[in-house]
Design a protein around this motif. Sequence first.
Motif, PDB file in Angstrom:
ATOM      1  N   HIS A  73     -13.331 -15.302 -22.258  1.00  0.00           N
ATOM      2  CA  HIS A  73     -13.796 -15.242 -23.646  1.00  0.00           C
ATOM      3  C   HIS A  73     -14.481 -13.895 -23.893  1.00  0.00           C
ATOM      4  O   HIS A  73     -15.116 -13.333 -23.011  1.00  0.00           O
ATOM      5  N   GLY A  74     -14.363 -13.392 -25.122  1.00  0.00           N
ATOM      6  CA  GLY A  74     -15.031 -12.159 -25.490  1.00  0.00           C
ATOM      7  C   GLY A  74     -16.537 -12.336 -25.576  1.00  0.00           C
ATOM      8  O   GLY A  74     -17.028 -13.458 -25.679  1.00  0.00           O
ATOM      9  N   PRO A  75     -17.293 -11.253 -25.548  1.00  0.00           N
ATOM     10  CA  PRO A  75     -16.831  -9.864 -25.424  1.00  0.00           C
ATOM     11  C   PRO A  75     -16.186  -9.625 -24.061  1.00  0.00           C
ATOM     12  O   PRO A  75     -16.593 -10.206 -23.060  1.00  0.00           O
ATOM     13  N   TYR A  76     -15.181  -8.743 -24.043  1.00  0.00           N
ATOM     14  CA  TYR A  76     -14.349  -8.570 -22.862  1.00  0.00           C
ATOM     15  C   TYR A  76     -15.009  -7.557 -21.920  1.00  0.00           C
ATOM     16  O   TYR A  76     -14.746  -6.359 -21.970  1.00  0.00           O
ATOM     17  N   ARG A  77     -15.890  -8.093 -21.075  1.00  0.00           N
ATOM     18  CA  ARG A  77     -16.656  -7.273 -20.135  1.00  0.00           C
ATOM     19  C   ARG A  77     -16.353  -7.736 -18.716  1.00  0.00           C
ATOM     20  O   ARG A  77     -16.350  -8.937 -18.433  1.00  0.00           O
ATOM     21  N   VAL A  78     -16.131  -6.771 -17.837  1.00  0.00           N
ATOM     22  CA  VAL A  78     -15.791  -7.094 -16.455  1.00  0.00           C
ATOM     23  C   VAL A  78     -16.036  -5.844 -15.617  1.00  0.00           C
ATOM     24  O   VAL A  78     -15.899  -4.719 -16.123  1.00  0.00           O
ATOM     25  N   PRO A  79     -16.437  -5.988 -14.351  1.00  0.00           N
ATOM     26  CA  PRO A  79     -16.497  -4.803 -13.492  1.00  0.00           C
ATOM     27  C   PRO A  79     -15.147  -4.087 -13.503  1.00  0.00           C
ATOM     28  O   PRO A  79     -14.092  -4.713 -13.381  1.00  0.00           O
ATOM     29  N   GLN A  80     -15.190  -2.797 -13.659  1.00  0.00           N
ATOM     30  CA  GLN A  80     -13.967  -2.052 -13.941  1.00  0.00           C
ATOM     31  C   GLN A  80     -12.943  -2.070 -12.812  1.00  0.00           C
ATOM     32  O   GLN A  80     -11.766  -1.785 -13.038  1.00  0.00           O
ATOM     33  N   GLN A  81     -13.337  -2.425 -11.610  1.00  0.00           N
ATOM     34  CA  GLN A  81     -12.365  -2.527 -10.529  1.00  0.00           C
ATOM     35  C   GLN A  81     -11.281  -3.549 -10.854  1.00  0.00           C
ATOM     36  O   GLN A  81     -10.135  -3.424 -10.396  1.00  0.00           O
TER      37      GLN A  81
END
Length: 578
Positions: free
Chosen positions: A209-217
Amino acid sequence: MNRQFTFLFLPLLCLVAVHAFAARPNVILVMTDDQGYGDLSCHGNPILKTPHLDALHHESIRFTDFHVSPFCTPTRAALMTGNHPGYTGAYRTSSGRTMMHRDEKTLANLFGESGYVTGMVGKWHLGDNAPHRPQDRGFQHVVWHRCGGIGQASDHWGNDYFDDIYERNGKFEKFEGYCTDVWFREGIRFVEENNDKPFFLYLALNAPHGPYRVPQQWAKPYVGNKAVANANFYGMIANIDHNMGMLRRRLSELGLAENTILVFMTDNGTAAGAKFRGLDSRPQVGYNAGMRGKKSSVYEGGHRVPFFIHWPSGGLSGGKDIETLAAHIDVLPTLADLCDIPVSNDYKPDGVSLKPLLVGSDQAWGRDHHVVQYHGGAGATSLPSKPFEYTVVLSERWRLVESNGLGLYDIQTDPAQKNNIADEHPDVVAELRAHYEPFWKQVSLRLTPVRIDVGNPAENPTVLCSQDWLMPAGNPPWNFGTINRLPKVTGPWMLEVKKAGRYRITLRQFPKQADKPVIAVRARIEIAGKIEESPVAQGSKGVVFEITLPAGPAELVTWLYDENGKAGGAYFTEVEAL
């Protein structure tokens, strides 16, 4: 002799009873948020990589025609109770319509009453206040975030998916790490602490679910690919997949994998796995498993989702597709049936047990249709809900859709729902409409407000948020993007005053933890037929009223007036029994 036999025989009986108790299957129900049927590589997605979920798919029994509601809260209500969402009272994602009627009982009640340890981790979205929190609804151990998404209005101030503050068994606690990693870590902790007794774990993720945040790896493999609608969305799913692998590995290490019923499903169609033109189109960019529609659509892509069930000791393994129509309302009766738990008359689920299909029984199948209704439509612009509006009636072959016009689709020959053949089959239209009538008759009587307790010892003070204002139509302020603008709107909280007495009511525009002044010159409240007003001192962090309230139902409305005489509500209000 009889006494000697009894002394010898009783320990044997106890051993048998202990063995029978220990042999009861554990249950882990994993549900992701806004991940669609096509957001898995095992379902044909050509870009997204989900090796651990693919492995579970390969080893599980899969329902390929499994349906939920088109968005968050209704699916959760149906899953917990086995009832149609409208019947439960929790059929919208805000506006005081996210809470279940008090007479609804849940999967947690069912398993807890049968001797299971019950745990819930992650997203609840069925009420933030007593008596609607997960710990009020049968879960004995909970770690959860409030509201419908991390960082939304009623969630703890400052949460942003990383190193957040969540609630553990009624107390707020800071957790290190990314939200999905935290949920799986806490889920595994629950399993480890209860591995010597039967347990039911509801692991309900807020991602993707948004906001679409995740560790960039996790997002990096998808960045820059023009066929990817949202790289972070895919990254969030890749992270979920990694954690599913860790969960399954730990179950194996603990010797629990064979006798644990592991279910994987999602709560609605994709939110960002593809780009669409509106809600009901086919994807313009990305993959949607050949379906039309996304989250919040009553077309197939809005509510057809994955459903995998794996239980080696129960013979549910090896990989097999079941194409029979099934739904979220079937999960409670199915799990009860698999675990030999009787379902009392207190439950009366609308769903049916899928066990006959799972075990290959010759028993006649009792369902010939299913109804999904998106009460109020997108944006809640069509409240109160009207008969047949934003509805799909499903059968094995047909989909009768009412969404800005009537459409009939042969889903077997036209899975993309391109060809409306309603005019060619008036008999089918009439038959499916007739199936809808008893559904509406049952559900419409329960599309009524559900009240929040104040003066309940389980939660005092009660912290109310504007997301639960009961609006006649549309959504109240439910996120800080809106609240930061101090919108000039207010609405009532539907309350149940648990005990007569003196109450302190504190009005704010932001949560207490934000430590922000109230931007207003005058405040007003109306509750239980009483009206109180007060000037607002410059720099005040909260406007306080003390008032005597009778026990029983009440509506609380707040106003904060600016220097021009325009008023918005107190988006955050504390009600404390003194």
